[in-house]
Design a protein around this motif. Structure first.
Motif, PDB file in Angstrom:
ATOM      1  N   UNK A  72      45.469  30.819  86.444  1.00 39.47           N
ATOM      2  CA  UNK A  72      44.013  30.928  86.329  1.00 39.47           C
ATOM      3  C   UNK A  72      43.400  31.886  87.348  1.00 39.47           C
ATOM      4  N   UNK A  73      44.237  32.711  87.959  1.00 44.94           N
ATOM      5  CA  UNK A  73      43.747  33.698  88.909  1.00 44.94           C
ATOM      6  C   UNK A  73      44.255  35.093  88.580  1.00 44.94           C
ATOM      7  N   UNK A  74      45.572  35.245  88.571  1.00 45.98           N
ATOM      8  CA  UNK A  74      46.161  36.559  88.280  1.00 45.98           C
ATOM      9  C   UNK A  74      45.954  36.935  86.813  1.00 45.98           C
ATOM     10  N   UNK A  75      46.229  35.997  85.905  1.00 45.57           N
ATOM     11  CA  UNK A  75      46.177  36.320  84.470  1.00 45.57           C
ATOM     12  C   UNK A  75      44.786  36.789  84.029  1.00 45.57           C
ATOM     13  N   UNK A  76      43.706  36.059  84.340  1.00 40.11           N
ATOM     14  CA  UNK A  76      42.393  36.561  83.887  1.00 40.11           C
ATOM     15  C   UNK A  76      42.024  37.905  84.505  1.00 40.11           C
ATOM     16  N   UNK A  77      42.501  38.174  85.736  1.00 36.96           N
ATOM     17  CA  UNK A  77      42.260  39.478  86.332  1.00 36.96           C
ATOM     18  C   UNK A  77      42.945  40.590  85.558  1.00 36.96           C
ATOM     19  N   UNK A  78      44.191  40.352  85.153  1.00 36.95           N
ATOM     20  CA  UNK A  78      44.932  41.348  84.368  1.00 36.95           C
ATOM     21  C   UNK A  78      44.294  41.532  82.998  1.00 36.95           C
ATOM     22  N   UNK A  79      43.861  40.434  82.382  1.00 37.98           N
ATOM     23  CA  UNK A  79      43.231  40.516  81.058  1.00 37.98           C
ATOM     24  C   UNK A  79      41.946  41.340  81.137  1.00 37.98           C
ATOM     25  N   UNK A  80      41.119  41.087  82.161  1.00 39.88           N
ATOM     26  CA  UNK A  80      39.897  41.884  82.296  1.00 39.88           C
ATOM     27  C   UNK A  80      40.237  43.337  82.593  1.00 39.88           C
ATOM     28  N   UNK A  81      41.301  43.579  83.353  1.00 37.91           N
ATOM     29  CA  UNK A  81      41.774  44.948  83.588  1.00 37.91           C
ATOM     30  C   UNK A  81      42.046  45.645  82.251  1.00 37.91           C
ATOM     31  N   UNK A  82      42.768  44.970  81.369  1.00 37.20           N
ATOM     32  CA  UNK A  82      43.106  45.558  80.074  1.00 37.20           C
ATOM     33  C   UNK A  82      41.868  45.803  79.229  1.00 37.20           C
ATOM     34  N   UNK A  83      40.945  44.850  79.231  1.00 37.15           N
ATOM     35  CA  UNK A  83      39.715  45.016  78.448  1.00 37.15           C
ATOM     36  C   UNK A  83      38.900  46.205  78.946  1.00 37.15           C
ATOM     37  N   UNK A  84      38.786  46.340  80.264  1.00 47.14           N
ATOM     38  CA  UNK A  84      38.020  47.446  80.833  1.00 47.14           C
ATOM     39  C   UNK A  84      38.711  48.791  80.586  1.00 47.14           C
ATOM     40  N   UNK A  85      40.022  48.817  80.649  1.00 54.74           N
ATOM     41  CA  UNK A  85      40.751  50.055  80.374  1.00 54.74           C
ATOM     42  C   UNK A  85      40.563  50.473  78.920  1.00 54.74           C
ATOM     43  N   UNK A  86      40.607  49.506  78.008  1.00 59.16           N
ATOM     44  CA  UNK A  86      40.383  49.817  76.587  1.00 59.16           C
ATOM     45  C   UNK A  86      38.960  50.316  76.369  1.00 59.16           C
ATOM     46  N   UNK A  87      37.996  49.661  77.023  1.00 60.76           N
ATOM     47  CA  UNK A  87      36.592  50.051  76.848  1.00 60.76           C
ATOM     48  C   UNK A  87      36.312  51.418  77.437  1.00 60.76           C
ATOM     49  N   UNK A  88      37.050  51.817  78.462  1.00 59.59           N
ATOM     50  CA  UNK A  88      36.791  53.100  79.108  1.00 59.59           C
ATOM     51  C   UNK A  88      37.187  54.274  78.226  1.00 59.59           C
ATOM     52  N   UNK A  89      37.945  54.023  77.167  1.00 60.37           N
ATOM     53  CA  UNK A  89      38.307  55.084  76.233  1.00 60.37           C
ATOM     54  C   UNK A  89      37.216  55.363  75.219  1.00 60.37           C
ATOM     55  N   UNK A  90      36.197  54.500  75.180  1.00 61.11           N
ATOM     56  CA  UNK A  90      35.067  54.673  74.275  1.00 61.11           C
ATOM     57  C   UNK A  90      34.057  55.601  74.949  1.00 61.11           C
ATOM     58  N   UNK A  91      33.338  56.461  74.203  1.00 61.02           N
ATOM     59  CA  UNK A  91      32.441  57.444  74.823  1.00 61.02           C
ATOM     60  C   UNK A  91      31.565  56.921  75.939  1.00 61.02           C
ATOM     61  N   UNK A  92      30.954  55.721  75.772  1.00 64.82           N
ATOM     62  CA  UNK A  92      30.038  55.257  76.823  1.00 64.82           C
ATOM     63  C   UNK A  92      30.798  54.817  78.077  1.00 64.82           C
ATOM     64  N   UNK A  93      32.109  54.576  77.939  1.00 65.24           N
ATOM     65  CA  UNK A  93      32.901  54.234  79.110  1.00 65.24           C
ATOM     66  C   UNK A  93      33.483  55.466  79.785  1.00 65.24           C
ATOM     67  N   UNK A  94      33.656  56.532  79.000  1.00 68.68           N
ATOM     68  CA  UNK A  94      34.260  57.742  79.549  1.00 68.68           C
ATOM     69  C   UNK A  94      33.400  58.327  80.669  1.00 68.68           C
ATOM     70  N   UNK A  95      32.089  58.164  80.556  1.00 67.29           N
ATOM     71  CA  UNK A  95      31.197  58.687  81.590  1.00 67.29           C
ATOM     72  C   UNK A  95      31.455  58.033  82.939  1.00 67.29           C
ATOM     73  N   UNK A  96      31.917  56.777  82.913  1.00 65.65           N
ATOM     74  CA  UNK A  96      32.198  56.074  84.155  1.00 65.65           C
ATOM     75  C   UNK A  96      33.515  56.517  84.784  1.00 65.65           C
TER      76      UNK A  96
END
Length: 238
Positions: A72-96
Motif C-alpha cells: 500500500x505504499x510502493x505499488x500505488x506510487x508505481x501505478x501513479x507513475x505509469x498513469x502520469x507517464x501515459x498521460x504525458x504522451x497526450x498533447x496537453x501533457x507534452x507541454x509539461x
C-alpha cells in the motif's frame, strides 16, 4: 506456536505486494490490482487472527507496517507513475515535459506520504479503534481503481479526467494530504452486531455493495469518498 499465525498471514500480504510491484513496473496494472487486493485481504485477516488468538505483538505491529509499505505504499506510487507517464504522451501533457522532466516521478509522492502515515500510525495511541487520516489500504484501492476504470469502463467523462496529467497530479496531492490529514475516520471493527452501535458500518457496507453493483470499478473511488463523508457525519461511532 499460535503467535506465528498472524505473522505468516502478514507475510502473505508482503509477498502479494512484491508480486504486485513486478506487475506494476511492467505496466500490467490489472494484474497488479489483483495482487494488491489479495494483499489487503491478508492485511485484514492478520489483525483478525491476532485478536482471536490473543497473539498480538510489537514485532507483528512493525511487520504489518513493513508489509503495508510495499503493498500500500510502493505499488500505488508505481501505478501513479505509469498513469502520469501515459498521460504525458497526450498533447496537453507534452507541454509539461518540455524540460524532459518525467511526470511519473511525481507519483512517488504517494509512496513517501504512505511511509510517513505508517510511521505515525505505529506511535499514535489515538488510532486503536479508529483512524486519523485515510488508511493506506483505502488509499491504495482508490489509486489502483484508476487504471481499471480506464481499461474496463465506458464512462467517457471519467476517462477524459484520468488521462489528463493535471488531474492526476491533483489526485496525487489529494492522496498525500488525505493520508496524513488530522481527520478521524471510523474503522470496520465490529465489537458486537448491534445496529444501533454500528449504524455507520452497516450503512457503509450496504452502500458499498450497491456502488460496486451499479458502477463496477468506478464504484471504488466513490466508496472511498463515501467512507470519508460518513466518518464526518457519524463522528461519535468512530
Amino acid at each position: 506456536m499460535k503467535s506465528y499465525v498472524p505473522n505468516a498471514i502478514t507475510m502473505g500480504n508482503l509477498l502479494s505486494g512484491c508480486v504486485a510491484v513486478v506487475f506494476a513496473v511492467n505496466d500490467r496494472l490489472e494484474l497488479a490490482a489483483i495482487f494488491v487486493a489479495l494483499g489487503i485481504f491478508f492485511d485484514f485477516f492478520d489483525g483478525f487472527f491476532a485478536r482471536i488468538l490473543n497473539a498480538s505483538s510489537e514485532v507483528g505491529l512493525q511487520l504489518d507496517s513493513l508489509a503495508d509499505m510495499v503493498t500500500s505504499g510502493v505499488v500505488p506510487g508505481v501505478v501513479m507513475y505509469q498513469l502520469l507517464e501515459d498521460a504525458s504522451g497526450i498533447p496537453w501533457g507534452a507541454a509539461l515535459e518540455e524540460q524532459h522532466f518525467h511526470l511519473g516521478y511525481i507519483g512517488f509522492a504517494i509512496t513517501m506520504a504512505s511511509a510517513y502515515r505508517l510511521a505515525k500510525f505505529n506511535v499514535d495511541d489515538r488510532q486503536t479503534n479508529s483512524f486519523i487520516g485515510l488508511p493506506t489500504p483505502a488509499n491504495t484501492l482508490f489509486i489502483l481503481s484508476l487504471p481499471l476504470i480506464l481499461m474496463f469502463e465506458e464512462y467517457a467523462f471519467a476517462k477524459a479526467l484520468l488521462e489528463n496529467p493535471y488531474v492526476l497530479i491533483l489526485l496525487t496531492a489529494l492522496s498525500c494530504f488525505m493520508l496524513n490529514a488530522e481527520l478521524p475516520l471510523f474503522a470496520l471493527k465490529f465489537k458486537n452486531w448491534s445496529f444501533g452501535q454500528n449504524e455507520v458500518r452497516y450503512l457503509f457496507l450496504l452502500a458499498s455493495v450497491l456502488l460496486l453493483v451499479f458502477f463496477q470499478f468506478l464504484g471504488v473511488p466513490l466508496i472511498i469518498i463515501l467512507y470519508i463523508l460518513l466518518s464526518l457525519v457519524f463522528k461519535e461511532q468512530s
